[in-house]
Design a protein around this motif. Structure first.
Motif, PDB file in Angstrom:
ATOM      1  N   ALA B 128      -1.788  -7.055 -12.294  1.00 43.17           N
ATOM      2  CA  ALA B 128      -1.788  -7.193 -10.833  1.00 43.17           C
ATOM      3  C   ALA B 128      -0.474  -6.677 -10.261  1.00 43.17           C
ATOM      4  N   CYS B 129       0.612  -6.978 -10.927  1.00 41.67           N
ATOM      5  CA  CYS B 129       1.922  -6.555 -10.457  1.00 41.67           C
ATOM      6  C   CYS B 129       2.056  -5.034 -10.522  1.00 41.67           C
ATOM      7  N   VAL B 130       1.621  -4.457 -11.640  1.00 45.98           N
ATOM      8  CA  VAL B 130       1.719  -3.002 -11.798  1.00 45.98           C
ATOM      9  C   VAL B 130       0.816  -2.304 -10.770  1.00 45.98           C
ATOM     10  N   ARG B 131      -0.361  -2.882 -10.560  1.00 42.72           N
ATOM     11  CA  ARG B 131      -1.300  -2.272  -9.621  1.00 42.72           C
ATOM     12  C   ARG B 131      -0.668  -2.196  -8.216  1.00 42.72           C
ATOM     13  N   GLU B 132      -0.068  -3.282  -7.770  1.00 45.92           N
ATOM     14  CA  GLU B 132       0.561  -3.257  -6.445  1.00 45.92           C
ATOM     15  C   GLU B 132       1.734  -2.273  -6.428  1.00 45.92           C
ATOM     16  N   ALA B 133       2.513  -2.276  -7.539  1.00 49.55           N
ATOM     17  CA  ALA B 133       3.656  -1.357  -7.617  1.00 49.55           C
ATOM     18  C   ALA B 133       3.182   0.090  -7.538  1.00 49.55           C
ATOM     19  N   ALA B 134       2.068   0.400  -8.199  1.00 51.73           N
ATOM     20  CA  ALA B 134       1.548   1.765  -8.199  1.00 51.73           C
ATOM     21  C   ALA B 134       1.089   2.172  -6.800  1.00 51.73           C
ATOM     22  N   GLU B 135       0.492   1.238  -6.089  1.00 48.82           N
ATOM     23  CA  GLU B 135       0.051   1.539  -4.714  1.00 48.82           C
ATOM     24  C   GLU B 135       1.241   1.859  -3.823  1.00 48.82           C
ATOM     25  N   VAL B 136       2.303   1.043  -3.977  1.00 47.83           N
ATOM     26  CA  VAL B 136       3.514   1.273  -3.186  1.00 47.83           C
ATOM     27  C   VAL B 136       4.136   2.616  -3.542  1.00 47.83           C
ATOM     28  N   ALA B 137       4.223   2.894  -4.852  1.00 47.69           N
ATOM     29  CA  ALA B 137       4.876   4.124  -5.306  1.00 47.69           C
ATOM     30  C   ALA B 137       4.097   5.368  -4.886  1.00 47.69           C
ATOM     31  N   ALA B 138       2.775   5.228  -4.831  1.00 46.39           N
ATOM     32  CA  ALA B 138       1.955   6.379  -4.435  1.00 46.39           C
ATOM     33  C   ALA B 138       2.123   6.675  -2.957  1.00 46.39           C
ATOM     34  N   ALA B 139       2.357   5.637  -2.179  1.00 42.30           N
ATOM     35  CA  ALA B 139       2.372   5.791  -0.728  1.00 42.30           C
ATOM     36  C   ALA B 139       3.759   6.064  -0.161  1.00 42.30           C
ATOM     37  N   ARG B 140       4.812   5.718  -0.904  1.00 44.50           N
ATOM     38  CA  ARG B 140       6.153   5.783  -0.335  1.00 44.50           C
ATOM     39  C   ARG B 140       7.130   6.506  -1.264  1.00 44.50           C
ATOM     40  N   ASP B 141       8.191   6.988  -0.671  1.00 44.17           N
ATOM     41  CA  ASP B 141       9.280   7.577  -1.443  1.00 44.17           C
ATOM     42  C   ASP B 141      10.221   6.463  -1.906  1.00 44.17           C
ATOM     43  N   VAL B 142       9.787   5.742  -2.913  1.00 42.23           N
ATOM     44  CA  VAL B 142      10.620   4.673  -3.470  1.00 42.23           C
ATOM     45  C   VAL B 142      10.425   4.595  -4.981  1.00 42.23           C
ATOM     46  N   VAL B 143      11.458   4.076  -5.634  1.00 38.11           N
ATOM     47  CA  VAL B 143      11.319   3.654  -7.027  1.00 38.11           C
ATOM     48  C   VAL B 143      10.945   2.180  -6.976  1.00 38.11           C
ATOM     49  N   VAL B 144       9.835   1.818  -7.609  1.00 45.10           N
ATOM     50  CA  VAL B 144       9.405   0.417  -7.576  1.00 45.10           C
ATOM     51  C   VAL B 144       9.691  -0.222  -8.932  1.00 45.10           C
TER      52      VAL B 144
END
Lengths: 367, 367
Positions: B128-144
């Motif tokens: 669940a944590c990785v899934r949310e991190a992947a969504e954030v990383a795909a959408a934004r210019d950030v290192v999660v």
């Protein structure tokens, strides 16, 4: 030092010493090991020690299984002076067999019995004590025991309570033995030391062979007769051996003879240790020097393979493996090919419980 | 759980872990061992863990020497997804190589980096944590980065100080990262926990491959260019690899990006352990159950060969020898074919000093 006429050294080489497992094994008992880092096994050191007294008059009694190893370690021992017990029948049968054989060879033979697994460094003190004991034993109907001067109130040894001088008019130091006493508790041991009348019983006897067997015949006639029958017809050893009573020489002869007033002791000032457990071994090897690098670990084996950091105790490096010990005081590490022991000096006596557990579990291969 | 589109799991499999010597070796590092008694190595467990997210999109980066062992442990891993480093160049080169190769394959690729030598039991929480991190990383210019909820004021881990919610209006839990902080002392760690703003840094990142390399290019342009050149012409790997800067990804990208406000964290409630030393391993394996017979020794290996009496701690039974431990608390015994370690849980960190000593002495064969 010269030979003592008619004197024979008897070396009983038996006892696996389960408290020194896994260093000492059924197949490679304590006496076959070099525990003092002298380059000689305890058996060889015992042999060396008696050479000045009885160079060509040494009998070794060992279990049949250890005969080849003993013969290899003592190339100077004639084949007919290495007696093999068909099975373990305790110390009376072992020493009694030697006595019976000596009695046949030489009716005046005096034997001294010195177990193969003890450590004595003061050779001169030992020889002087045995020499006086042999003189007493040759001249009198007594069992003479060497009385070792206690250095501390040990609770792991039996004690001898001595009485009057045997020959008050002479220059001899031998005294009568009033009683053998079992391992005492700490308070009793301290009283023993304070009294000045007690000595450690190292189990070393000097006695005429025929007198020993005569004393045995009083309380254990069948055992004495059996031993003398074997000596008369050595081919009957296997046939008769199994029926011999299994008893320690202390109970079979020494204590009953003491009750009859027929035991004497010659006080010895030499050091003595029976290396009964790893605590004793660590104490023995740790005397004097410390190993380098600011630590205090004694190594038996290849010290170059042992690395320590803030550790003290003993490491037996019995394989070619690297050994590392960190942050343990008075530790005992015994590294062998098929078994590893890790404990402390204060728990050294409990090693026998592990041996019992292994036995109960049928893991005999490592015992 | 289904695949996350464009998501690749990168598993850096490196690091001998000298504090787990002699269990972990150069030739058989920590990640190749089954440290959890699950029947799977840490590497295999890491592989299993990412399967629901990226079944056929896993890249493993390991040292050339370990390529055969990794291939054997992961038969499902396609040959061209197992990258072998010609020499160790630290984590930035390892993960950066994977990122550069992914960038060529798929310009939108999002990678998650999960070291091969960590233990996580709560699979659902991790996913669940990785899934949310992947969504954030795909959408934004950030290192999660995954922010692990501390269970105690550990002094052996780095921490992450989190700031505001990344998307206050949304349902996401991601927050900005204000700072990465080094391993704290005990008092500081306690403050961190009390504040509620700090999380453990488990070194797990999720980021778009191209964004990672772009961030790297700002502070380490040669390294980023070298990695991209290798990805463009893989045959030049050996030629270019040796010149790459040796630096950890934390220093090369994570910390500089955090200073630029370009790092986010998704809080994870899953358990996590990097099994850094034998104390950690004992804690991990000792959870819950105790072994029988009234003692408290955890065994990694064949417990039937380990006998204990009044002992607690951990025994790694790595040979077929019998092991006996008596009268030692929190002891660590690691028995392997060519090396033996005996220490305590509290001194577990000092194992690396023995490794250093062995190295200094040229005893490389056991390292």
């Amino acid at each position: 030092m010269t030979d003592i006429e008619n004197f024979w050294a008897v070396i009983p080489a038996g006892g696996a010493g389960t408290r020194l497992w896994p260093l000492s094994r059924k197949g490679a008992p304590k006496f076959l090991h070099d525990l003092t880092r002298s380059g000689r096994s305890l058996l060889q050191e015992t042999w060396d020690r008696v050479q000045p007294l009885a160079a060509d008059r040494v009998l070794v009694v060992t279990g049949a299984a250890h005969r080849p190893a003993v013969a290899e370690q003592l190339p100077g021992l004639p084949d007919d002076q290495l007696l093999a017990e068909p099975s373990p029948r305790d110390s009376m049968a072992a020493i009694g067999l030697a006595a019976a054989i000596l009695e046949v060879r030489d009716p005046d033979a005096v034997l001294g019995s010195f177990a193969a697994d003890q450590v004595i460094e003061d050779q001169a003190g030992f020889l002087a004590c045995v020499r006086e004991a042999a003189e007493v034993a040759a001249a009198r109907d007594v069992v003479v025991t060497l009385g070792i001067e206690p250095t501390h109130p040990a609770t792991g040894f039996g004690y001898i309570r001595s009485g009057e001088l045997l020959d008050p008019a002479g220059s001899g130091t031998a005294r009568t033995v009033e009683q053998f006493v079992e391992k005492p508790d700490a308070a009793t041991a301290a009283e023993y030391l304070a009294s000045g009348r007690y000595r450690w019983n190292g189990g070393m006897f000097v006695v005429r062979a025929s007198f020993l067997l005569d004393q045995l015949a009083i309380s254990h006639p069948d055992l004495a007769a059996g031993l003398r029958a074997i000596a008369a017809e050595p081919t009957r050893l296997d046939e008769l051996w199994g029926d011999l009573e299994k008893i320690a020489i202390d109970h079979a002869v020494a204590e009953p003879a003491a009750d009859r007033g027929l035991v004497a002791t010659v006080p010895g000032t030499f050091d003595w240790d029976d290396v009964g457990d790893f605590d004793a071994l660590a104490g023995l090897l740790g005397k004097g020097a410390k190993d380098g690098e600011g630590h205090d670990v004694t190594v038996l084996g290849d010290a170059a393979r042992v690395r320590t950091l803030d550790a003290s105790g003993i490491v037996v490096a019995g394989t070619d493996r690297e050994v590392a010990v960190i942050g343990l005081d008075d530790v005992v590490v015994v590294d062998t090919g098929d078994a590893l022991l890790v404990t402390t000096r204060s728990r050294a006596q409990d090693v026998k419980k592990i041996v019992e557990a292994l036995k109960a579990d049928g893991v005999d291969g490592v015992l």
